[in-house]
Structures are given as structure tokens and as C-alpha cells.
Write a protein that holds these residues in place. Structure first.
Motif, PDB file in Angstrom:
ATOM      1  N   GLU A  57      -6.675  -5.184 -22.197  1.00  0.00           N
ATOM      2  CA  GLU A  57      -7.896  -4.624 -22.770  1.00  0.00           C
ATOM      3  C   GLU A  57      -7.607  -3.511 -23.769  1.00  0.00           C
ATOM      4  O   GLU A  57      -8.300  -3.384 -24.772  1.00  0.00           O
ATOM      5  CB  GLU A  57      -8.810  -4.100 -21.659  1.00  0.00           C
ATOM      6  CG  GLU A  57      -9.504  -5.202 -20.905  1.00  0.00           C
ATOM      7  CD  GLU A  57     -10.441  -4.679 -19.836  1.00  0.00           C
ATOM      8  OE1 GLU A  57     -10.295  -3.511 -19.421  1.00  0.00           O
ATOM      9  OE2 GLU A  57     -11.310  -5.449 -19.421  1.00  0.00           O
ATOM     10  N   SER A  61      -6.914  -7.105 -26.643  1.00  0.00           N
ATOM     11  CA  SER A  61      -8.330  -7.291 -26.950  1.00  0.00           C
ATOM     12  C   SER A  61      -9.123  -7.382 -25.655  1.00  0.00           C
ATOM     13  O   SER A  61      -8.758  -8.158 -24.761  1.00  0.00           O
ATOM     14  CB  SER A  61      -8.527  -8.568 -27.758  1.00  0.00           C
ATOM     15  OG  SER A  61      -9.886  -8.885 -27.856  1.00  0.00           O
ATOM     16  N   PRO A  62     -10.211  -6.628 -25.548  1.00  0.00           N
ATOM     17  CA  PRO A  62     -11.070  -6.779 -24.362  1.00  0.00           C
ATOM     18  C   PRO A  62     -11.671  -8.187 -24.281  1.00  0.00           C
ATOM     19  O   PRO A  62     -11.891  -8.721 -23.197  1.00  0.00           O
ATOM     20  CB  PRO A  62     -12.174  -5.741 -24.561  1.00  0.00           C
ATOM     21  CG  PRO A  62     -11.664  -4.797 -25.570  1.00  0.00           C
ATOM     22  CD  PRO A  62     -10.672  -5.542 -26.400  1.00  0.00           C
ATOM     23  N   TRP A  63     -11.904  -8.793 -25.440  1.00  0.00           N
ATOM     24  CA  TRP A  63     -12.450 -10.146 -25.476  1.00  0.00           C
ATOM     25  C   TRP A  63     -11.507 -11.123 -24.786  1.00  0.00           C
ATOM     26  O   TRP A  63     -11.948 -12.021 -24.061  1.00  0.00           O
ATOM     27  CB  TRP A  63     -12.675 -10.561 -26.927  1.00  0.00           C
ATOM     28  CG  TRP A  63     -13.071 -11.980 -27.084  1.00  0.00           C
ATOM     29  CD1 TRP A  63     -14.345 -12.470 -27.046  1.00  0.00           C
ATOM     30  CD2 TRP A  63     -12.210 -13.102 -27.280  1.00  0.00           C
ATOM     31  NE1 TRP A  63     -14.320 -13.825 -27.206  1.00  0.00           N
ATOM     32  CE2 TRP A  63     -13.019 -14.248 -27.348  1.00  0.00           C
ATOM     33  CE3 TRP A  63     -10.845 -13.256 -27.401  1.00  0.00           C
ATOM     34  CZ2 TRP A  63     -12.498 -15.515 -27.535  1.00  0.00           C
ATOM     35  CZ3 TRP A  63     -10.324 -14.513 -27.575  1.00  0.00           C
ATOM     36  CH2 TRP A  63     -11.147 -15.632 -27.650  1.00  0.00           C
ATOM     37  N   LEU A  64     -10.198 -10.960 -25.008  1.00  0.00           N
ATOM     38  CA  LEU A  64      -9.209 -11.860 -24.421  1.00  0.00           C
ATOM     39  C   LEU A  64      -9.233 -11.778 -22.897  1.00  0.00           C
ATOM     40  O   LEU A  64      -9.152 -12.799 -22.216  1.00  0.00           O
ATOM     41  CB  LEU A  64      -7.812 -11.517 -24.950  1.00  0.00           C
ATOM     42  CG  LEU A  64      -6.683 -12.436 -24.507  1.00  0.00           C
ATOM     43  CD1 LEU A  64      -6.864 -13.822 -25.114  1.00  0.00           C
ATOM     44  CD2 LEU A  64      -5.350 -11.852 -24.907  1.00  0.00           C
ATOM     45  N   TRP A  65      -9.374 -10.584 -22.362  1.00  0.00           N
ATOM     46  CA  TRP A  65      -9.429 -10.442 -20.912  1.00  0.00           C
ATOM     47  C   TRP A  65     -10.694 -11.101 -20.362  1.00  0.00           C
ATOM     48  O   TRP A  65     -10.633 -11.853 -19.390  1.00  0.00           O
ATOM     49  CB  TRP A  65      -9.379  -8.969 -20.501  1.00  0.00           C
ATOM     50  CG  TRP A  65      -9.484  -8.807 -19.022  1.00  0.00           C
ATOM     51  CD1 TRP A  65     -10.586  -8.455 -18.306  1.00  0.00           C
ATOM     52  CD2 TRP A  65      -8.443  -9.043 -18.065  1.00  0.00           C
ATOM     53  NE1 TRP A  65     -10.295  -8.453 -16.981  1.00  0.00           N
ATOM     54  CE2 TRP A  65      -8.987  -8.806 -16.798  1.00  0.00           C
ATOM     55  CE3 TRP A  65      -7.114  -9.422 -18.158  1.00  0.00           C
ATOM     56  CZ2 TRP A  65      -8.241  -8.935 -15.629  1.00  0.00           C
ATOM     57  CZ3 TRP A  65      -6.374  -9.553 -16.993  1.00  0.00           C
ATOM     58  CH2 TRP A  65      -6.946  -9.310 -15.750  1.00  0.00           C
ATOM     59  N   ASP A  66     -11.832 -10.828 -20.993  1.00  0.00           N
ATOM     60  CA  ASP A  66     -13.108 -11.340 -20.479  1.00  0.00           C
ATOM     61  C   ASP A  66     -13.270 -12.842 -20.651  1.00  0.00           C
ATOM     62  O   ASP A  66     -13.832 -13.511 -19.777  1.00  0.00           O
ATOM     63  CB  ASP A  66     -14.274 -10.632 -21.178  1.00  0.00           C
ATOM     64  CG  ASP A  66     -14.356  -9.168 -20.804  1.00  0.00           C
ATOM     65  OD1 ASP A  66     -13.884  -8.802 -19.712  1.00  0.00           O
ATOM     66  OD2 ASP A  66     -14.887  -8.386 -21.615  1.00  0.00           O
ATOM     67  N   LYS A  67     -12.815 -13.383 -21.751  1.00  0.00           N
ATOM     68  CA  LYS A  67     -13.069 -14.797 -22.057  1.00  0.00           C
ATOM     69  C   LYS A  67     -11.952 -15.744 -21.646  1.00  0.00           C
ATOM     70  O   LYS A  67     -12.182 -16.934 -21.500  1.00  0.00           O
ATOM     71  CB  LYS A  67     -13.338 -14.975 -23.557  1.00  0.00           C
ATOM     72  CG  LYS A  67     -14.493 -14.177 -24.075  1.00  0.00           C
ATOM     73  CD  LYS A  67     -15.798 -14.633 -23.480  1.00  0.00           C
ATOM     74  CE  LYS A  67     -16.935 -13.831 -24.093  1.00  0.00           C
ATOM     75  NZ  LYS A  67     -18.185 -14.042 -23.424  1.00  0.00           N
TER      76      LYS A  67
END
Length: 101
Positions: A57, A61-67
Motif C-alpha cells: 500500500e 499502490s493501494p489499488w493493487l492491495w485492494d483489487k
């Protein structure tokens, strides 16, 4: 190549151990529930899971963790061990020599 073959077999044995654990837990509770990969990782070493989340994160990228990572960690643990174990065992297998006559 032998390293990947051994790693594949270790992952397959770990998959079997997780399935046995799920079966024992199903016998105790009366309902079958597969343990999630993230839950198993948290039970084994919570600090490394939290560290991985913070690193991804903060620095990637926070997006990579969430998605990507969260849906992957919600998959059953036996699948997360079975698929790489089968792939490693298959691609690192010994090639048979062709014998003529």
C-alpha cells in the motif's frame, strides 16, 4: 530443476495438510468450511502479512492491495497451495529419454 520439483511436492503436501485440517474442523463443528488463504497466513505469521500489506500500500499502490491481493487471500487455502504445487510439479518433472528399439 530438482528444487522446483521438491517445492512443488512440499506445496502439495501442505495442501493435503490444510484439507485434513478442514476435514477435522468439519467433523468437530458439523459444517464444512474451507479456511481462507489470508486467514491461514494470519494464523501462521500475522506480522509478515501486515508487513506485506503496508509495503504494497505504501510503496506500490493501494489499488493493487485492494483489487488483487485481497481477493486472492480470500480464496480457499488449499487452492492457493494446490495450483502452484501442481504447476511446479508438472513443469519441473524429469523428461523421459526416448529409447529406440
Amino acid at each position: 530443476m530438482w528444487f522446483f520439483r521438491v517445492l512443488g511436492w512440499l506445496l502439495l503436501f501442505a495442501c493435503l495438510a490444510v484439507l485434513v485440517g478442514d476435514g477435522v474442523s468439519a467433523l468437530q463443528t458439523g459444517s464444512l468450511r474451507f479456511v481462507a488463504g489470508g486467514e491461514l497466513w494470519y494464523r501462521l505469521d500475522a506480522g509478515s502479512l501486515n508487513l506485506l500489506q503496508a509495503l504494497i500500500e505504501r510503496y506500490v499502490s493501494p489499488w493493487l492491495w485492494d483489487k488483487v491481493f485481497v481477493p486472492g487471500l480470500l480464496l480457499p487455502a488449499f487452492l492457493l497451495l494446490l495450483v502452484p504445487g501442481l504447476l511446479l510439479s508438472f513443469f519441473a518433472r524429469r523428461k523421459r529419454r526416448q529409447k529406440f528399439f
